[in-house]
Scaffold this active site. Sequence first.
Site, PDB file in Angstrom:
ATOM      1  N   SER A 143     -14.587 -12.244   4.052  1.00  8.42           N
ATOM      2  CA  SER A 143     -15.842 -11.544   3.752  1.00  8.42           C
ATOM      3  C   SER A 143     -17.044 -12.491   3.681  1.00  8.42           C
ATOM      4  O   SER A 143     -18.116 -12.143   4.185  1.00  8.42           O
ATOM      5  CB  SER A 143     -15.717 -10.751   2.456  1.00  8.42           C
ATOM      6  OG  SER A 143     -14.772  -9.733   2.638  1.00  8.42           O
ATOM      7  N   LYS A 173      -8.264  -3.789  -6.531  1.00  8.75           N
ATOM      8  CA  LYS A 173      -8.872  -2.619  -5.888  1.00  8.75           C
ATOM      9  C   LYS A 173      -8.605  -1.298  -6.620  1.00  8.75           C
ATOM     10  O   LYS A 173      -9.426  -0.391  -6.590  1.00  8.75           O
ATOM     11  CB  LYS A 173      -8.387  -2.517  -4.425  1.00  8.75           C
ATOM     12  CG  LYS A 173      -8.973  -3.594  -3.544  1.00  8.75           C
ATOM     13  CD  LYS A 173      -8.306  -3.642  -2.185  1.00  8.75           C
ATOM     14  CE  LYS A 173      -8.953  -2.711  -1.217  1.00  8.75           C
ATOM     15  NZ  LYS A 173      -8.531  -2.998   0.188  1.00  8.75           N
ATOM     16  N   ASP A 176     -12.586   1.372   3.316  1.00  9.87           N
ATOM     17  CA  ASP A 176     -11.473   1.018   4.220  1.00  9.87           C
ATOM     18  C   ASP A 176     -11.226   2.127   5.248  1.00  9.87           C
ATOM     19  O   ASP A 176     -11.008   1.845   6.430  1.00  9.87           O
ATOM     20  CB  ASP A 176     -10.172   0.800   3.422  1.00  9.87           C
ATOM     21  CG  ASP A 176     -10.083  -0.615   2.864  1.00  9.87           C
ATOM     22  OD1 ASP A 176     -10.800  -1.506   3.361  1.00  9.87           O
ATOM     23  OD2 ASP A 176      -9.289  -0.824   1.922  1.00  9.87           O
TER      24      ASP A 176
HETATM   25  P1  NAP Z   1       0.341  -2.933  -0.008  1.00  9.89           P
HETATM   26  O1  NAP Z   1      -0.243  -1.826  -0.805  1.00  9.89           O
HETATM   27  O2  NAP Z   1       0.938  -4.110  -0.683  1.00  9.89           O
HETATM   28  O3  NAP Z   1       1.442  -2.292   0.979  1.00  9.89           O
HETATM   29  C1  NAP Z   1       2.266  -3.097   1.771  1.00  9.89           C
HETATM   30  C2  NAP Z   1       3.026  -2.225   2.743  1.00  9.89           C
HETATM   31  O4  NAP Z   1       3.847  -3.070   3.584  1.00  9.89           O
HETATM   32  C3  NAP Z   1       3.975  -1.250   2.054  1.00  9.89           C
HETATM   33  O5  NAP Z   1       4.095  -0.100   2.846  1.00  9.89           O
HETATM   34  C4  NAP Z   1       5.295  -2.055   2.058  1.00  9.89           C
HETATM   35  O6  NAP Z   1       6.451  -1.267   1.963  1.00  9.89           O
HETATM   36  C5  NAP Z   1       5.220  -2.673   3.425  1.00  9.89           C
HETATM   37  N1  NAP Z   1       6.103  -3.848   3.511  1.00  9.89           N
HETATM   38  C6  NAP Z   1       5.886  -5.063   2.972  1.00  9.89           C
HETATM   39  N2  NAP Z   1       6.934  -5.883   3.249  1.00  9.89           N
HETATM   40  C7  NAP Z   1       7.815  -5.147   3.979  1.00  9.89           C
HETATM   41  C8  NAP Z   1       9.091  -5.428   4.561  1.00  9.89           C
HETATM   42  N3  NAP Z   1       9.659  -6.636   4.460  1.00  9.89           N
HETATM   43  N4  NAP Z   1       9.715  -4.437   5.242  1.00  9.89           N
HETATM   44  C9  NAP Z   1       9.135  -3.209   5.364  1.00  9.89           C
HETATM   45  N5  NAP Z   1       7.929  -2.886   4.828  1.00  9.89           N
HETATM   46  C10 NAP Z   1       7.273  -3.848   4.139  1.00  9.89           C
HETATM   47  O7  NAP Z   1      -0.750  -3.557   0.989  1.00  9.89           O
HETATM   48  P2  NAP Z   1      -1.974  -2.795   1.682  1.00  9.89           P
HETATM   49  O8  NAP Z   1      -3.204  -3.054   0.912  1.00  9.89           O
HETATM   50  O9  NAP Z   1      -1.563  -1.404   1.973  1.00  9.89           O
HETATM   51  O10 NAP Z   1      -2.127  -3.653   3.041  1.00  9.89           O
HETATM   52  C11 NAP Z   1      -1.182  -3.500   4.100  1.00  9.89           C
HETATM   53  C12 NAP Z   1      -1.623  -4.404   5.242  1.00  9.89           C
HETATM   54  O11 NAP Z   1      -2.910  -3.982   5.752  1.00  9.89           O
HETATM   55  C13 NAP Z   1      -1.809  -5.860   4.819  1.00  9.89           C
HETATM   56  O12 NAP Z   1      -1.360  -6.673   5.874  1.00  9.89           O
HETATM   57  C14 NAP Z   1      -3.317  -6.005   4.671  1.00  9.89           C
HETATM   58  O13 NAP Z   1      -3.781  -7.323   4.904  1.00  9.89           O
HETATM   59  C15 NAP Z   1      -3.791  -5.076   5.774  1.00  9.89           C
HETATM   60  N6  NAP Z   1      -5.142  -4.553   5.534  1.00  9.89           N
HETATM   61  C16 NAP Z   1      -6.058  -4.781   6.511  1.00  9.89           C
HETATM   62  C17 NAP Z   1      -7.337  -4.280   6.354  1.00  9.89           C
HETATM   63  C18 NAP Z   1      -8.336  -4.522   7.436  1.00  9.89           C
HETATM   64  O14 NAP Z   1      -9.532  -4.418   7.156  1.00  9.89           O
HETATM   65  N7  NAP Z   1      -7.896  -4.814   8.656  1.00  9.89           N
HETATM   66  C19 NAP Z   1      -7.681  -3.565   5.191  1.00  9.89           C
HETATM   67  C20 NAP Z   1      -6.711  -3.345   4.224  1.00  9.89           C
HETATM   68  C21 NAP Z   1      -5.428  -3.854   4.408  1.00  9.89           C
HETATM   69  P3  NAP Z   1       7.095  -0.975   0.512  1.00  9.89           P
HETATM   70  O15 NAP Z   1       6.310   0.149  -0.077  1.00  9.89           O
HETATM   71  O16 NAP Z   1       8.505  -0.612   0.808  1.00  9.89           O
HETATM   72  O17 NAP Z   1       6.987  -2.244  -0.289  1.00  9.89           O
END
Ligand code: NAP
Length: 278
Positions: free
Chosen positions: A22, A71, A108
């Site tokens: 950011s 968040k 988002d």
């Molecule tokens: P989060 O709430 O921690 O969720 C993580 C997700 O990944 C959950 O669905 C989790 O499943 C899954 N996961 C993690 N490890 C796994 C594994 N080994 N096998 C299968 N599933 C797995 O994180 P979030 O905030 O939703 O973010 C998710 C991703 O989006 C991150 O990489 C983040 O950097 C990215 N993101 C990008 C933006 C952007 O602007 N481009 C914005 C927000 C987020 P479980 O529920 O089973 O743990």
Amino acid sequence: MTSRDRIPLAGVIGSPVAHSKSPRIFRHWLTRFGVRGHYIPMDVAENDLEAAIRALPKLGFVGVNVTIPHKERVLEIADLVTERAELTGSANTLTFRDDGMVHADSTDGCGFMENLRSNAAEWNPAQGPAAILGAGGAARAVIASLLNAGVEEIRLSNRTRTRSENLRREFGARVRVHDWSEAGDMLTGAKTVVNATSLGMAGNDELSVPLGALSGDAVVTDLVYVPLETEFLAQARRTGCQTVDGLGMLLFQAAPGFESWFGIRPHVDDQLRQAVLS
Ligand code: NAP
């Protein structure tokens, strides 16, 4: 000194926060538009969050972005919460209003949608079902924005099934839950496919969902943006799908904060992408 004489400050609060892109985004815009202002990354511990948020306006801050792990918690601290932040269950943009109120918004979902629409111009929500892998905070924002855009059916699969069941309960029958072991099957006929897990991110395991059922007319996007082209996107591209990387979502989600704090609606363009990638 009146508040008008102050140089406006903004920033990002999280913990850790050193990885955040950011500051690059905001500093690029501040320079580009010749705006007097600064954008500062701040590592704030969970226990200090409320005190920090209450103190920042007194120090000249006009607003802050919020990242992991704060968040969700900021919704309890804010005085005003937008409908979309309520729906998303989290906020990434706080604005400190002149009347002392802390206003929380979630950008988002709109960042996701603007990225999709600008990089896949032919994308149309009426084309067919969307398939989403993952049911964390980001998936929730994606689901809300796809439903709002008019996608009729959202197929959702997550390693921890109860998390997708919870989202189904919250968003209703247009969301259908699929077991993680059968996630590849839900790609049949899907026109929008989203990786909303953290799999594929540098340092994490790859997403191993089989993509054999993916059809070449699907638009496939990944929220992960390090690397810019994940293995998931590379495979989808080889199938003939149009792919959209996750960096654009990050850039677009930042724009509303810049506008409300510094009064200019900024552009998301190649110059900004290069500034963030360099
Ligand atoms: P989060 O709430 O921690 O969720 C993580 C997700 O990944 C959950 O669905 C989790 O499943 C899954 N996961 C993690 N490890 C796994 C594994 N080994 N096998 C299968 N599933 C797995 O994180 P979030 O905030 O939703 O973010 C998710 C991703 O989006 C991150 O990489 C983040 O950097 C990215 N993101 C990008 C933006 C952007 O602007 N481009 C914005 C927000 C987020 P479980 O529920 O089973 O743990």
